[in-house]
Design a protein around this motif. Sequence first.
Motif, PDB file in Angstrom:
ATOM      1  N   ALA A   1       0.835  -1.216   0.000  1.00 47.82           N
ATOM      2  CA  ALA A   1       0.000   0.000   0.000  1.00 47.82           C
ATOM      3  C   ALA A   1       0.863   1.257   0.000  1.00 47.82           C
ATOM      4  CB  ALA A   1      -0.937  -0.010   1.202  1.00 47.82           C
ATOM      5  N   ALA A   2       1.955   1.244   0.752  1.00 49.56           N
ATOM      6  CA  ALA A   2       2.833   2.420   0.809  1.00 49.56           C
ATOM      7  C   ALA A   2       3.462   2.710  -0.551  1.00 49.56           C
ATOM      8  CB  ALA A   2       3.916   2.206   1.867  1.00 49.56           C
TER       9      ALA A   2
ATOM     10  N   ARG B   1       2.274   1.760  -3.526  1.00 50.08           N
ATOM     11  CA  ARG B   1       1.210   2.192  -4.441  1.00 50.08           C
ATOM     12  C   ARG B   1       0.792   3.635  -4.142  1.00 50.08           C
ATOM     13  NH1 ARG B   1       0.078   0.014  -8.858  1.00 50.08           N
ATOM     14  NH2 ARG B   1      -2.131  -0.352  -8.606  1.00 50.08           N
ATOM     15  N   THR B   2       0.745   3.988  -2.875  1.00 51.99           N
ATOM     16  CA  THR B   2       0.388   5.349  -2.476  1.00 51.99           C
ATOM     17  C   THR B   2       1.456   6.343  -2.931  1.00 51.99           C
ATOM     18  OG1 THR B   2      -0.898   4.542  -0.600  1.00 51.99           O
ATOM     19  CG2 THR B   2      -0.151   6.824  -0.488  1.00 51.99           C
ATOM     20  N   ALA B   3       2.707   5.938  -2.895  1.00 56.16           N
ATOM     21  CA  ALA B   3       3.792   6.822  -3.342  1.00 56.16           C
ATOM     22  C   ALA B   3       3.722   7.087  -4.842  1.00 56.16           C
ATOM     23  CB  ALA B   3       5.142   6.208  -2.974  1.00 56.16           C
ATOM     24  N   HIS B   4       3.285   6.113  -5.606  1.00 59.21           N
ATOM     25  CA  HIS B   4       3.181   6.315  -7.056  1.00 59.21           C
ATOM     26  C   HIS B   4       1.991   7.188  -7.437  1.00 59.21           C
ATOM     27  CE1 HIS B   4       5.853   2.678  -7.880  1.00 59.21           C
ATOM     28  NE2 HIS B   4       6.434   3.705  -8.445  1.00 59.21           N
ATOM     29  N   ALA B   5       0.950   7.175  -6.639  1.00 58.93           N
ATOM     30  CA  ALA B   5      -0.285   7.888  -7.001  1.00 58.93           C
ATOM     31  C   ALA B   5      -0.070   9.378  -7.282  1.00 58.93           C
ATOM     32  CB  ALA B   5      -1.348   7.677  -5.931  1.00 58.93           C
TER      33      ALA B   5
ATOM     34  N   THR C   1      -9.913  12.078  -5.740  1.00 55.43           N
ATOM     35  CA  THR C   1      -9.884  11.210  -4.572  1.00 55.43           C
ATOM     36  C   THR C   1     -10.516  11.968  -3.425  1.00 55.43           C
ATOM     37  OG1 THR C   1      -7.676  11.979  -4.008  1.00 55.43           O
ATOM     38  CG2 THR C   1      -7.817   9.928  -5.259  1.00 55.43           C
TER      39      THR C   1
ATOM     40  N   SER D   1     -11.144  13.599   0.014  1.00 59.48           N
ATOM     41  CA  SER D   1     -10.287  14.030   1.108  1.00 59.48           C
ATOM     42  C   SER D   1     -10.940  13.640   2.416  1.00 59.48           C
ATOM     43  CB  SER D   1     -10.076  15.547   1.048  1.00 59.48           C
ATOM     44  OG  SER D   1     -11.280  16.195   1.393  1.00 59.48           O
TER      45      SER D   1
END
Length: 119
Positions: A18-19, A21-25, A42, A44
Amino acid sequence: MRQGARLPQLVPALAAVAAVRTAHAPALSDELTRIGGTPPTTPSSTTETSATPPATPGATPAPAPAPPTPQEVVAALEHSADSAGRAAAGQSGYRAGLLASISAACTAAHTVTLAGQAP
């Protein structure tokens, strides 16, 4: 060993996935904005995210959806890796590198981080 008994052991691996994938977003969103596309919105933490009408007093709330199984996570990562890899092949420069990085991260996540979690 039953799969349910193994799930708590997967929490660190799933958190690592998840970390990444979150960094790529944000990088992907920034690139979409830069090329003139509109990145997906997304919600908030201050926005209402429910598309359902307010609950009727006395009504039983619907159960939350079940989390994905490890096999479903692996399949989604395989699909994302393949999709990003195909997209990278048709690009150049920064965009190709970003998509290739996403493909590589997804591949590493399902082959290393979650190794042995899907049949």
